[in-house]
Design a protein around this motif. Structure first.
Motif, mmCIF file in Angstrom:
data_model
loop_
_atom_site.group_PDB
_atom_site.id
_atom_site.type_symbol
_atom_site.label_atom_id
_atom_site.label_comp_id
_atom_site.label_asym_id
_atom_site.label_seq_id
_atom_site.Cartn_x
_atom_site.Cartn_y
_atom_site.Cartn_z
ATOM 1 N N GLU A 39 0.864 -0.926 -0.366
ATOM 2 C CA GLU A 39 0.170 0.051 0.125
ATOM 3 C C GLU A 39 1.111 1.159 -0.142
ATOM 4 O O GLU A 39 1.874 1.190 0.474
ATOM 5 C CB GLU A 39 -0.919 -0.100 0.797
ATOM 6 N N SER A 82 -1.135 1.202 -5.302
ATOM 7 C CA SER A 82 -2.137 2.409 -4.647
ATOM 8 C C SER A 82 -1.019 3.136 -5.051
ATOM 9 O O SER A 82 -0.114 3.128 -4.887
ATOM 10 C CB SER A 82 -2.560 1.478 -3.469
ATOM 11 N N LYS A 110 -9.561 3.293 -1.066
ATOM 12 C CA LYS A 110 -9.950 2.530 0.378
ATOM 13 C C LYS A 110 -10.915 2.932 1.011
ATOM 14 O O LYS A 110 -11.490 4.918 0.982
ATOM 15 C CB LYS A 110 -8.899 2.987 1.264
ATOM 16 N N LEU A 148 -8.463 -2.284 0.188
ATOM 17 C CA LEU A 148 -7.264 -1.686 0.867
ATOM 18 C C LEU A 148 -6.646 -1.843 2.269
ATOM 19 O O LEU A 148 -7.177 -0.947 2.972
ATOM 20 C CB LEU A 148 -6.630 -0.411 -0.087
ATOM 21 N N CYS A 149 -5.940 -2.567 2.457
ATOM 22 C CA CYS A 149 -5.462 -2.525 4.797
ATOM 23 C C CYS A 149 -5.892 -2.826 5.085
ATOM 24 O O CYS A 149 -7.443 -4.329 5.237
ATOM 25 C CB CYS A 149 -4.531 -1.354 4.575
#
Length: 261
Positions: A39, A82, A110, A148-149
């Motif tokens: 990321e 990203s 995100k 995302l994460c």
């Protein structure tokens, strides 16, 4: 599909000895078709600061612009990463994107942001483009969703990606040494609930006030089994082969076939 996942150093710059080493690692992986990055892989982790600073935000945008060019220069069929982009509210959005034969494709922004020491993401980021949508890439051969994460913590999102026909869920991370097991379990649950492959890359190391990022990129098969060792200091790039027929089979199995009433 021959796919690489990685752990890349915090505060990576696209013109640096570290980047030159990455270029060599990628070049040594003959026949590589997909590279998944961490990321926000370039420049410092700006969300360590509890106060939003537009100058720092622009610097992050700029270094990622240069990073996108460096990723294109790897000459791979597909890269998923990203980057920060400006949002209408004056903050940044964290945008996942693909380079599909060098063509930029926006995939996802995100949605879920922590707000705690060294992770002041609600301060720095918002979501300008809401939604969790499957994107078709590689001339129709691959359907991908991105978490995302922290997005991966919410398993319903993964399940719906599977229902929407995804083959692969990509999870670029910037996660610390305090959350190794949490993100590993979340990745396995994302695969189990969706019947998709899950591939995740992470930052590693600590620079200045940044978190101590843990590395440990991983790949999970559609049944939730682990596809070999995670990345580590000696092996910062790992390669797995994705067979999308396994996705078709698994999505007919428990628990993927279970319907809501």
């Amino acid at each position: 599909m021959k796919t690489a996942f990685v752990q890349w150093p915090e505060n990576l710059h696209p013109i640096s000895p570290e980047w030159s080493a990455i270029e060599k690692q990628v070049a040594a992986s003959e026949g590589l078709q997909l590279l998944v990055t961490s990321e926000l892989p370039f420049g410092p982790w700006i969300a360590s600061n509890a106060t939003f600073d537009p100058v720092t935000a622009q610097q992050s945008v700029d270094v990622h612009e240069a990073g996108v060019k460096a990723l294109k220069n790897l000459k791979l069929p597909l890269v998923i990463s990203s980057r920060p982009v400006w949002a209408a509210d004056g903050r940044l959005a964290n945008e996942a994107f693909a380079l599909d034969n060098g063509v930029y494709v926006s995939l996802h922004q995100k949605h879920y942001f922590p707000e705690e020491p060294r992770f002041h993401e609600q301060t720095w980021f918002g979501t300008a483009k809401p939604g969790f949508n499957v994107t078709t890439l590689c001339g129709g051969r691959l359907k991908v969703g991105v978490l995302l994460c922290t997005d991966v913590m919410f398993t319903e999102r993964a399940r719906l990606y599977g229902r929407d026909g995804a083959d692969l869920i990509v999870v670029p991370r910037a996660s610390s040494v305090n959350s190794v097991e949490t993100f590993f379990v979340a990745g396995r649950m994302a695969a189990i609930s969706s019947g998709c492959y899950v591939v995740s890359s992470n930052k590693v190391g600590k620079v200045g006030e940044s978190p101590n990022f843990c590395g440990f990129g991983y790949a999970i098969a559609p049944d939730g089994s682990v596809m070999g060792p995670m990345t580590d200091t000696d092996s910062p790039l790992k390669v797995v082969e994705l067979d999308f027929e396994a996705v078709r089979r698994q999505q007919k199995e428990y628990p993927c076939y279970v319907h809501e009433l």
